[in-house]
Design a protein around this motif. Structure first.
Motif, PDB file in Angstrom:
ATOM      1  N   PRO A 271       0.818  -1.223   0.000  1.00 47.23           N
ATOM      2  CA  PRO A 271       0.000   0.000   0.000  1.00 47.23           C
ATOM      3  C   PRO A 271       0.854   1.278   0.000  1.00 47.23           C
ATOM      4  O   PRO A 271       0.608   2.200  -0.785  1.00 47.23           O
ATOM      5  CB  PRO A 271      -0.804  -0.120   1.301  1.00 47.23           C
ATOM      6  N   ALA A 272       1.878   1.304   0.844  1.00 43.37           N
ATOM      7  CA  ALA A 272       2.745   2.482   0.915  1.00 43.37           C
ATOM      8  C   ALA A 272       3.510   2.666  -0.397  1.00 43.37           C
ATOM      9  O   ALA A 272       3.689   3.779  -0.899  1.00 43.37           O
ATOM     10  CB  ALA A 272       3.726   2.343   2.079  1.00 43.37           C
ATOM     11  N   LEU A 273       3.934   1.533  -0.962  1.00 44.07           N
ATOM     12  CA  LEU A 273       4.713   1.585  -2.199  1.00 44.07           C
ATOM     13  C   LEU A 273       3.868   2.154  -3.337  1.00 44.07           C
ATOM     14  O   LEU A 273       4.320   3.022  -4.096  1.00 44.07           O
ATOM     15  CB  LEU A 273       5.173   0.161  -2.542  1.00 44.07           C
ATOM     16  N   LYS A 274       2.643   1.684  -3.433  1.00 45.26           N
ATOM     17  CA  LYS A 274       1.756   2.154  -4.496  1.00 45.26           C
ATOM     18  C   LYS A 274       1.537   3.651  -4.387  1.00 45.26           C
ATOM     19  O   LYS A 274       1.497   4.363  -5.378  1.00 45.26           O
ATOM     20  CB  LYS A 274       0.401   1.430  -4.388  1.00 45.26           C
ATOM     21  N   ASN A 275       1.406   4.116  -3.161  1.00 44.64           N
ATOM     22  CA  ASN A 275       1.208   5.525  -2.914  1.00 44.64           C
ATOM     23  C   ASN A 275       2.369   6.373  -3.421  1.00 44.64           C
ATOM     24  O   ASN A 275       2.174   7.407  -4.050  1.00 44.64           O
ATOM     25  CB  ASN A 275       1.067   5.728  -1.397  1.00 44.64           C
TER      26      ASN A 275
ATOM     27  N   LEU B 256       8.991   2.245   0.566  1.00 46.79           N
ATOM     28  CA  LEU B 256       9.140   1.139   1.516  1.00 46.79           C
ATOM     29  C   LEU B 256       9.407   1.641   2.930  1.00 46.79           C
ATOM     30  O   LEU B 256       9.099   0.965   3.906  1.00 46.79           O
ATOM     31  CB  LEU B 256      10.278   0.212   1.064  1.00 46.79           C
ATOM     32  N   MET B 257       9.965   2.829   3.040  1.00 48.61           N
ATOM     33  CA  MET B 257      10.327   3.361   4.358  1.00 48.61           C
ATOM     34  C   MET B 257       9.261   4.313   4.912  1.00 48.61           C
ATOM     35  O   MET B 257       9.453   4.916   5.957  1.00 48.61           O
ATOM     36  CB  MET B 257      11.674   4.100   4.267  1.00 48.61           C
ATOM     37  N   SER B 258       8.116   4.438   4.199  1.00 49.41           N
ATOM     38  CA  SER B 258       7.199   5.522   4.556  1.00 49.41           C
ATOM     39  C   SER B 258       6.254   5.209   5.717  1.00 49.41           C
ATOM     40  O   SER B 258       5.756   6.108   6.362  1.00 49.41           O
ATOM     41  CB  SER B 258       6.401   5.956   3.321  1.00 49.41           C
ATOM     42  N   THR B 259       5.985   3.931   5.998  1.00 48.92           N
ATOM     43  CA  THR B 259       5.124   3.601   7.154  1.00 48.92           C
ATOM     44  C   THR B 259       5.793   2.491   7.958  1.00 48.92           C
ATOM     45  O   THR B 259       6.700   1.812   7.457  1.00 48.92           O
ATOM     46  CB  THR B 259       3.730   3.091   6.703  1.00 48.92           C
ATOM     47  N   LEU B 260       5.326   2.309   9.179  1.00 45.85           N
ATOM     48  CA  LEU B 260       5.911   1.251  10.011  1.00 45.85           C
ATOM     49  C   LEU B 260       5.658  -0.124   9.388  1.00 45.85           C
ATOM     50  O   LEU B 260       6.554  -0.965   9.284  1.00 45.85           O
ATOM     51  CB  LEU B 260       5.295   1.312  11.432  1.00 45.85           C
ATOM     52  N   LYS B 261       4.432  -0.300   8.900  1.00 44.43           N
ATOM     53  CA  LYS B 261       4.070  -1.576   8.290  1.00 44.43           C
ATOM     54  C   LYS B 261       4.955  -1.874   7.069  1.00 44.43           C
ATOM     55  O   LYS B 261       5.454  -2.976   6.882  1.00 44.43           O
ATOM     56  CB  LYS B 261       2.594  -1.529   7.879  1.00 44.43           C
ATOM     57  N   SER B 262       5.146  -0.829   6.260  1.00 44.22           N
ATOM     58  CA  SER B 262       5.942  -1.045   5.043  1.00 44.22           C
ATOM     59  C   SER B 262       7.408  -1.284   5.382  1.00 44.22           C
ATOM     60  O   SER B 262       8.109  -1.998   4.681  1.00 44.22           O
ATOM     61  CB  SER B 262       5.783   0.139   4.092  1.00 44.22           C
ATOM     62  N   LYS B 263       7.860  -0.684   6.513  1.00 44.94           N
ATOM     63  CA  LYS B 263       9.257  -0.908   6.919  1.00 44.94           C
ATOM     64  C   LYS B 263       9.483  -2.369   7.286  1.00 44.94           C
ATOM     65  O   LYS B 263      10.498  -2.958   6.926  1.00 44.94           O
ATOM     66  CB  LYS B 263       9.597  -0.033   8.126  1.00 44.94           C
TER      67      LYS B 263
END
Lengths: 338, 338
Positions: A271-275, B256-263
């Motif tokens: 989700p973050a990547l798509k954003n 990839l580094m933008s949220t805790l979940k994505s990290k």
């Protein structure tokens, strides 16, 4: 009184016509009441699509154009023979001042030829360049010319630089945009014959913020706002941008799917990547204007969805409101072409 | 008797010289005993680096070259004046048949000028092209010419196509390589004046597997093995490849580094991702050969590490073993240039 922007929309152009074009038109008029859209295309299918939506009826009108120009048709021939095609009918509306702009996701060749032959150039503009926006780390840059005029001359590139600068400042809203010429090295003595001839002419231009050479590797960084180049080079840049982005994203997806551990990771990260990747997408800004014409012609991607169509319509409104063509004419009067 | 390939290595060239160059040389001779390396550069620092390693002493020799050509120096002047520079000394060794090849991570301009002026062209070759390998979805493609000869003519491009085909087949090992000409559309009538002149000449070549136009968007897919173009276009392609890859990977990392979940997801996915991205890395194959010279000159990235140096040395061995220059000469004899 509020002024209305009249946009002729090629309802038959692109891979997703007429459905996405019609949806894009409906979304546009549902958002703004200062727009009038002419859906130019085969009446029956367009009407059928349109009947699916609710919208202010007075803002959309269907203009029948029974013929369709196919993507593979030789452009000059198609424009000459298919007088009842959506592209020819729509462009004639711009020519006859029945519309302010024409937007098409159809054959690039036909749009470029039609723009020159039907809509016609502003007096003094030698070649109308096609100028798409490309995504960068910092936002977007205008790539001008990206395919309209191969083997252009130095004085054409100077006009491209000026028109691109006007567009970027007033339509995209970049103050005092940095203009650079694509080159194969930063040093003054580098480049091919065209670059060596163009560089000093651009340096002399006091009405643009010319910053010199830009190497292709620095384009994605957003080091310049207006990227000036000859059409062959510009087309290579645009197409490689598209192709390499798609390949790299494919390679990355393959990597993310290659092990169980990475698959779990991908599910969490996606989700973050798509954003973030969305920010690297220029369709938000609409299509590529063909500049320097008596009116506006906008070419959107062949794969355009409703959103890009809607944004292209809004782009036409800004183009009209900011009086871009008047600004181009002023420049030409002050700096007559050879 | 086993034949030895003698490689003169520019010990002063590139961002990581002499340390990485010396390490690359040591790694090469520790892996193969059919190589003799001449480390050309300032004796004291090179000797100091070399003293850190264990290797077969008879396989590496230092050749003193007290002068250094800096990256920013105007190439023609540098080659003319700095007779004791590593580039001039190393190239003279190739010219005098004391070495079979010269490898440098130094100034591209100086390497290109030196190759032409010092090593010299094979009789009949009009312009020596620089031909790097670029990564694709399917492996690598040879991009020829990518910066040596701006404003080249159609007959030069025909020679590039042939030399590229020989290199790709015999050094990289692609059987009957597909050769394509960079164009801005697939249709026969598209292109600039140079492409329109070159296309029929390439179609006439029965000794290469010419497949027609390639659009820039299809280059990353690996649709052709030898990508023929004029140097300005080739340089734009090469540089955009580097710049866009680096920007996109940066954008993805940011995502990839933008949220805790994505990290957390990134931490799980990263090892697999790195592995796949590595396959999209052409340095495995060595540097870019400058083809058509009396000997071999290889330009590696300015940022080359030991591994790329080692691979470039091995590339010189294959080039010699496969008798590439004899094959180029044969072609020239059978097809005399204009």
């Amino acid at each position: 009184m509020q002024s209305t922007t009249r946009v002729a929309l090629d309802a038959m152009g692109g891979d997703n016509a007429p459905a996405e074009v019609v949806k894009g038109a409906v979304d546009a008029v549902n958002k703004r009441n200062d727009i009038k859209i002419f859906l130019v295309g085969q009446k029956v299918p367009v009407e059928r699509e349109l009947s699916l939506y609710t919208y202010p009826k007075e803002q959309i009108e269907i203009v029948d154009a029974p013929e369709v120009i196919e993507m593979a048709e030789p452009p000059v021939m198609a424009i000459r023979r298919k007088k009842q095609s959506s592209i020819v009918v729509g462009m004639n509306m711009v020519k006859n001042k029945e519309a302010d702009a024409f937007v098409s996701a159809g054959s690039s060749g036909a749009v470029l030829v039609g723009g020159q032959v039907i809509v016609g150039r502003i007096k003094g503009i030698q070649r109308p360049p096609l100028a798409p926006l490309i995504p960068t780390e910092r936002g977007v840059s205008l790539l001008i010319d990206c395919g309209a005029n191969v083997d252009a001359r130095a004085e054409h590139l100077v006009q491209f630089a000026k028109m691109g600068s006007i567009y970027m400042e007033h339509v995209v809203g970049v103050k005092n945009p940095k203009v650079a010429l694509v080159n194969i090295g930063a040093e003054e003595e580098k480049g091919n014959a065209l670059v060596k001839e163009t560089m000093p002419l651009l340096r002399e231009c006091t009405d643009i913020n010319f910053v010199g050479s830009i190497e292709a590797r620095d384009i994605p960084k957003g080091d310049a706002d207006v990227i000036v180049c000859e059409a062959f080079t510009g087309n290579v840049i645009l197409k490689l941008y598209e192709g390499l982005s798609s390949t790299l994203i494919g390679v990355i997806k393959k990597g993310l799917m290659s092990t169980l551990k990475s698959k779990i990771g991908a599910a969490l990260a996606l989700p973050a990547l798509k954003n973030t990747l969305k920010s690297f997408d220029a369709t938000e800004y609409g299509g590529a204007p063909l500049l320097g014409l008596n009116g506006l012609v906008v070419k959107t991607h062949g794969s355009s969805k409703a959103k890009e169509i809607t944004n292209s319509v809004f782009q036409c409104v800004t183009f009209k409101e900011k009086e871009i063509n008047d600004k181009i004419k002023e420049y030409i009067i002050n700096k007559p072409a050879d």
